[in-house]
Enzyme design. Sequence first.
Site, PDB file in Angstrom:
ATOM      1  N   ARG A 114      20.055 -15.135  13.727  1.00 27.16           N
ATOM      2  CA  ARG A 114      21.450 -15.089  14.213  1.00 27.16           C
ATOM      3  C   ARG A 114      21.564 -15.096  15.730  1.00 27.16           C
ATOM      4  O   ARG A 114      22.556 -14.673  16.293  1.00 27.16           O
ATOM      5  CB  ARG A 114      22.199 -13.884  13.649  1.00 27.16           C
ATOM      6  CG  ARG A 114      22.307 -13.930  12.152  1.00 27.16           C
ATOM      7  CD  ARG A 114      23.399 -13.035  11.623  1.00 27.16           C
ATOM      8  NE  ARG A 114      23.346 -13.061  10.175  1.00 27.16           N
ATOM      9  CZ  ARG A 114      22.527 -12.314   9.448  1.00 27.16           C
ATOM     10  NH1 ARG A 114      21.734 -11.441  10.043  1.00 27.16           N
ATOM     11  NH2 ARG A 114      22.527 -12.429   8.143  1.00 27.16           N
ATOM     12  N   LYS A 136      25.887 -25.983  26.227  1.00 23.57           N
ATOM     13  CA  LYS A 136      26.058 -26.749  24.988  1.00 23.57           C
ATOM     14  C   LYS A 136      24.680 -27.022  24.385  1.00 23.57           C
ATOM     15  O   LYS A 136      23.776 -27.489  25.085  1.00 23.57           O
ATOM     16  CB  LYS A 136      26.716 -28.099  25.276  1.00 23.57           C
ATOM     17  CG  LYS A 136      28.195 -28.034  25.506  1.00 23.57           C
ATOM     18  CD  LYS A 136      28.731 -29.462  25.470  1.00 23.57           C
ATOM     19  CE  LYS A 136      30.122 -29.550  25.988  1.00 23.57           C
ATOM     20  NZ  LYS A 136      30.597 -30.941  26.023  1.00 23.57           N
ATOM     21  N   GLU A 230      35.602 -26.752  26.978  1.00 24.83           N
ATOM     22  CA  GLU A 230      36.148 -28.104  27.131  1.00 24.83           C
ATOM     23  C   GLU A 230      37.581 -28.245  26.645  1.00 24.83           C
ATOM     24  O   GLU A 230      37.946 -29.225  26.023  1.00 24.83           O
ATOM     25  CB  GLU A 230      35.234 -29.132  26.433  1.00 24.83           C
ATOM     26  CG  GLU A 230      35.359 -30.495  27.060  1.00 24.83           C
ATOM     27  CD  GLU A 230      34.314 -31.511  26.593  1.00 24.83           C
ATOM     28  OE1 GLU A 230      33.155 -31.117  26.371  1.00 24.83           O
ATOM     29  OE2 GLU A 230      34.683 -32.683  26.477  1.00 24.83           O
ATOM     30  N   ARG A 234      36.758 -29.264  31.959  1.00 25.04           N
ATOM     31  CA  ARG A 234      35.380 -29.700  31.680  1.00 25.04           C
ATOM     32  C   ARG A 234      35.320 -31.174  31.278  1.00 25.04           C
ATOM     33  O   ARG A 234      34.283 -31.818  31.386  1.00 25.04           O
ATOM     34  CB  ARG A 234      34.752 -28.815  30.592  1.00 25.04           C
ATOM     35  CG  ARG A 234      33.247 -29.059  30.429  1.00 25.04           C
ATOM     36  CD  ARG A 234      32.543 -27.969  29.646  1.00 25.04           C
ATOM     37  NE  ARG A 234      31.137 -28.281  29.460  1.00 25.04           N
ATOM     38  CZ  ARG A 234      30.215 -27.410  29.100  1.00 25.04           C
ATOM     39  NH1 ARG A 234      30.543 -26.151  28.883  1.00 25.04           N
ATOM     40  NH2 ARG A 234      28.961 -27.777  28.949  1.00 25.04           N
ATOM     41  N   ASN A 238      33.126 -36.091  31.604  1.00 22.61           N
ATOM     42  CA  ASN A 238      33.054 -37.306  30.777  1.00 22.61           C
ATOM     43  C   ASN A 238      33.300 -38.579  31.578  1.00 22.61           C
ATOM     44  O   ASN A 238      33.403 -39.655  30.984  1.00 22.61           O
ATOM     45  CB  ASN A 238      34.069 -37.241  29.629  1.00 22.61           C
ATOM     46  CG  ASN A 238      33.671 -36.198  28.597  1.00 22.61           C
ATOM     47  OD1 ASN A 238      32.485 -35.917  28.434  1.00 22.61           O
ATOM     48  ND2 ASN A 238      34.641 -35.616  27.931  1.00 22.61           N
ATOM     49  N   HIS A 241      31.853 -41.836  30.469  1.00 21.12           N
ATOM     50  CA  HIS A 241      31.208 -41.607  29.173  1.00 21.12           C
ATOM     51  C   HIS A 241      31.910 -42.252  27.986  1.00 21.12           C
ATOM     52  O   HIS A 241      31.282 -42.473  26.954  1.00 21.12           O
ATOM     53  CB  HIS A 241      31.022 -40.108  28.922  1.00 21.12           C
ATOM     54  CG  HIS A 241      29.840 -39.547  29.663  1.00 21.12           C
ATOM     55  ND1 HIS A 241      29.743 -39.581  31.039  1.00 21.12           N
ATOM     56  CD2 HIS A 241      28.691 -38.958  29.232  1.00 21.12           C
ATOM     57  CE1 HIS A 241      28.595 -39.034  31.410  1.00 21.12           C
ATOM     58  NE2 HIS A 241      27.934 -38.646  30.337  1.00 21.12           N
ATOM     59  N   HIS A 258      20.856 -43.403  28.447  1.00 24.52           N
ATOM     60  CA  HIS A 258      22.192 -42.819  28.547  1.00 24.52           C
ATOM     61  C   HIS A 258      22.803 -43.045  29.936  1.00 24.52           C
ATOM     62  O   HIS A 258      23.930 -43.530  30.066  1.00 24.52           O
ATOM     63  CB  HIS A 258      22.101 -41.327  28.208  1.00 24.52           C
ATOM     64  CG  HIS A 258      23.382 -40.589  28.415  1.00 24.52           C
ATOM     65  ND1 HIS A 258      24.474 -40.774  27.606  1.00 24.52           N
ATOM     66  CD2 HIS A 258      23.754 -39.677  29.354  1.00 24.52           C
ATOM     67  CE1 HIS A 258      25.472 -39.999  28.040  1.00 24.52           C
ATOM     68  NE2 HIS A 258      25.048 -39.323  29.092  1.00 24.52           N
TER      69      HIS A 258
HETATM   70  N1  LIG Z   1      23.837 -30.167  26.268  1.00 23.74           N
HETATM   71  C1  LIG Z   1      24.432 -30.911  27.159  1.00 23.74           C
HETATM   72  O1  LIG Z   1      25.383 -30.502  27.834  1.00 23.74           O
HETATM   73  C2  LIG Z   1      23.914 -32.302  27.387  1.00 23.74           C
HETATM   74  C3  LIG Z   1      24.365 -33.040  28.494  1.00 23.74           C
HETATM   75  C4  LIG Z   1      23.825 -34.295  28.709  1.00 23.74           C
HETATM   76  C5  LIG Z   1      22.874 -34.806  27.841  1.00 23.74           C
HETATM   77  N2  LIG Z   1      22.480 -34.077  26.767  1.00 23.74           N
HETATM   78  C6  LIG Z   1      21.467 -34.603  25.820  1.00 23.74           C
HETATM   79  O2  LIG Z   1      20.245 -34.810  26.529  1.00 23.74           O
HETATM   80  C7  LIG Z   1      19.482 -35.824  25.861  1.00 23.74           C
HETATM   81  C8  LIG Z   1      18.927 -36.778  26.866  1.00 23.74           C
HETATM   82  O3  LIG Z   1      18.077 -36.062  27.745  1.00 23.74           O
HETATM   83  P1  LIG Z   1      16.975 -36.794  28.638  1.00 23.74           P
HETATM   84  O4  LIG Z   1      17.588 -37.941  29.344  1.00 23.74           O
HETATM   85  O5  LIG Z   1      16.296 -35.751  29.385  1.00 23.74           O
HETATM   86  O6  LIG Z   1      16.032 -37.494  27.548  1.00 23.74           O
HETATM   87  P2  LIG Z   1      14.685 -36.995  26.840  1.00 23.74           P
HETATM   88  O7  LIG Z   1      14.684 -35.569  26.587  1.00 23.74           O
HETATM   89  O8  LIG Z   1      14.496 -37.909  25.677  1.00 23.74           O
HETATM   90  O9  LIG Z   1      13.579 -37.346  27.946  1.00 23.74           O
HETATM   91  C9  LIG Z   1      13.339 -38.679  28.324  1.00 23.74           C
HETATM   92  C10 LIG Z   1      11.849 -39.047  28.192  1.00 23.74           C
HETATM   93  O10 LIG Z   1      11.123 -38.459  29.263  1.00 23.74           O
HETATM   94  C11 LIG Z   1      10.031 -37.684  28.766  1.00 23.74           C
HETATM   95  N3  LIG Z   1       9.811 -36.648  29.755  1.00 23.74           N
HETATM   96  C12 LIG Z   1      10.521 -35.505  29.935  1.00 23.74           C
HETATM   97  N4  LIG Z   1      10.116 -34.881  31.043  1.00 23.74           N
HETATM   98  C13 LIG Z   1       9.111 -35.617  31.584  1.00 23.74           C
HETATM   99  C14 LIG Z   1       8.313 -35.508  32.738  1.00 23.74           C
HETATM  100  N5  LIG Z   1       8.519 -34.536  33.629  1.00 23.74           N
HETATM  101  N6  LIG Z   1       7.372 -36.443  32.964  1.00 23.74           N
HETATM  102  C15 LIG Z   1       7.226 -37.500  32.101  1.00 23.74           C
HETATM  103  N7  LIG Z   1       7.967 -37.674  31.006  1.00 23.74           N
HETATM  104  C16 LIG Z   1       8.913 -36.746  30.754  1.00 23.74           C
HETATM  105  C17 LIG Z   1      10.488 -37.248  27.424  1.00 23.74           C
HETATM  106  O11 LIG Z   1       9.408 -36.879  26.607  1.00 23.74           O
HETATM  107  C18 LIG Z   1      11.204 -38.506  26.929  1.00 23.74           C
HETATM  108  O12 LIG Z   1      10.277 -39.449  26.470  1.00 23.74           O
HETATM  109  C19 LIG Z   1      20.448 -36.473  24.870  1.00 23.74           C
HETATM  110  O13 LIG Z   1      20.114 -36.052  23.575  1.00 23.74           O
HETATM  111  C20 LIG Z   1      21.813 -35.951  25.274  1.00 23.74           C
HETATM  112  O14 LIG Z   1      22.702 -35.868  24.188  1.00 23.74           O
HETATM  113  C21 LIG Z   1      22.972 -32.841  26.534  1.00 23.74           C
HETATM  114 ZN   LIG Z   2      25.993 -37.882  30.266  1.00 26.44          ZN
END
Ligand SMILES: NC(=O)c1ccc[n+]([C@@H]2O[C@H](COP(=O)([O-])OP(=O)(O)OC[C@H]3O[C@@H](n4cnc5c(N)ncnc54)[C@H](O)[C@@H]3O)[C@@H](O)[C@H]2O)c1
Ligand SMILES: [Zn+2]
Length: 356
Positions: A114, A136, A230, A234, A238, A241, A258
Site C-alpha cells: 500500500r 506522476k 493537473e 500544470r 503539455n 504534446h 518522444h
Molecule cells: N511521469 C512523468 O511525469 C513523465 C513525464 C515525461 C515522460 N514520462 C515517461 O518517460 C518515458 C520516457 O523516458 P526516457 O526518454 O527517459 O526513455 P527511456 O527510459 O526508455 O530511456 C531511453 C533509452 O536510454 C537508455 N538509457 C537510460 N539512461 C542511460 C544512460 N545514462 N546511458 C545510456 N543509456 C541510457 C534506456 O535504457 C533506454 O534505452 C515514457 O514512458 C514517458 O511516458 C513520464
Molecule cells: Zn513530454
Amino acid sequence: MNRIPVIDGHEVVFAAGATARLGELLDELDVDRPVSVVTNSTVAPLHGARAASAIGAVPPFELPDGEAYKRWAEVERVCAGWLERGVHRGQTVMAVGGGVVTDTVGFAAAVYLRGIPWLALPTTLLAIVDAAVGGKTGVNLEQGKNLVGCFWPPSVVVVDVTTLATLPERELRAGVVEAIKAAWIGDHQLLDLLDRPLEGFSALRAEDWEAVVVRAVRVKAKVVRADLREGGPRKALNLGHTLGHAIESATGYERFLHGEAVAWGMRAAARIARGRDLLSPAAERRLTAAIDRLGPLPTLDDLDADTVVGHISVDKKRDDEGVGWVLPTDDGVVLDQRVTTDEIRQVFVDLQRDPS
Ligand SMILES: NC(=O)c1ccc[n+]([C@@H]2O[C@H](COP(=O)([O-])OP(=O)(O)OC[C@H]3O[C@@H](n4cnc5c(N)ncnc54)[C@H](O)[C@@H]3O)[C@@H](O)[C@H]2O)c1
Ligand SMILES: [Zn+2]
C-alpha cells in the site's frame, strides 16, 4: 549541493558525480538503509550497479529495456522481487534509469504494501527535467500510454548529470526538447544557455549541463507546485504534446523519440499561435530556431494527415468544440485554446510542405 523543493516530501537534489558516492549523499539526506535499487538491463552496467554498490546494496533488480516493458507485468515482477528481498514498509527503494524505469518503479512503490517511499536517480535528460519530477507514476496498457497510474512523488530525486555522458546523442537531443519546452513556459534565459550547437554530452561541461537542468527543473517544480493534479496550470507542460502524442501514436512509437515528436508539436503550436497573433514573428523564430539547432528531426513526409489527426481524436483532451491546446505566446503560454481538427490537419500539411 543545489536543492529544489517541489512539494512537501518531494525535492530534487543536484550533485554531479553523486552516483559514485551515493552512500554519503543518502547519509547527508538522512535516508535510512537498506535501499533496494531497480534499474534496467542497459543502465545496470553503466550506472545501476555502481549506484547500488555505493550504497552497500545487493546487486540491483533489473527490468528489461524498452517502453514495451512499462507494463503491469513488470510492476508485479518488481513487487515480487522486493518481497523476495525482504523489503518491508518503511524501507526505501530507488529507481535508476530513464523515464520508463522511474515511471514503473514509482508506480510499483505506490502500490507495494500500500505504498513505500522511493528515490529516483534519473539517467536520461528527459527523466531529469521531466519524468522523475512531479510525482506522476504509471504504466501503459495495450490500449494506450500511461493509462494506469497515480501520484506518488519520490522523496528525493538525485540528479547526477555525469550519468548523461553515456546517453546516446539522439536521446540527449530529444531531452533538450523538453528543456526548451520548460524554457518557453517559464525561463526564456534558459534558451540562451541552450543556444549552441550540440554534439553530445562532451560538447558541454558537466557544470553547464547542471546549469541547464537546474533551471528546467525549477520551471517544472513551480508549475507542479501550483497544480499537482493537473486541474489547471500544470497543463502548460503539455506544450507541443497534443500533436506530438498523435505523431508518436500514428507511427507506432517506433519512428520518433518522444522529444522529437514534441518538437514537431511545438512547431505546429507556434504556427497556430502566430496565425492567431498570440505570438510575434520574432518570438516564433526564436522558438523554432532553438528546435532547429538540435539538427534534423525524423521527417513527417510520408505520414497521412488524416491518420495523424485521427490519433488526436482519441486523445483524452478532446471535446466537441475541438481540442484544448497549449499555445506559446511571446512571454509564456496560454492554456485551453480551442483548435479544430481542420486547423490541425492544415498546420500538419503545412509543416509537411514547408518544414522550415
Ligand atoms: N511521469 C512523468 O511525469 C513523465 C513525464 C515525461 C515522460 N514520462 C515517461 O518517460 C518515458 C520516457 O523516458 P526516457 O526518454 O527517459 O526513455 P527511456 O527510459 O526508455 O530511456 C531511453 C533509452 O536510454 C537508455 N538509457 C537510460 N539512461 C542511460 C544512460 N545514462 N546511458 C545510456 N543509456 C541510457 C534506456 O535504457 C533506454 O534505452 C515514457 O514512458 C514517458 O511516458 C513520464
Ligand atoms: Zn513530454
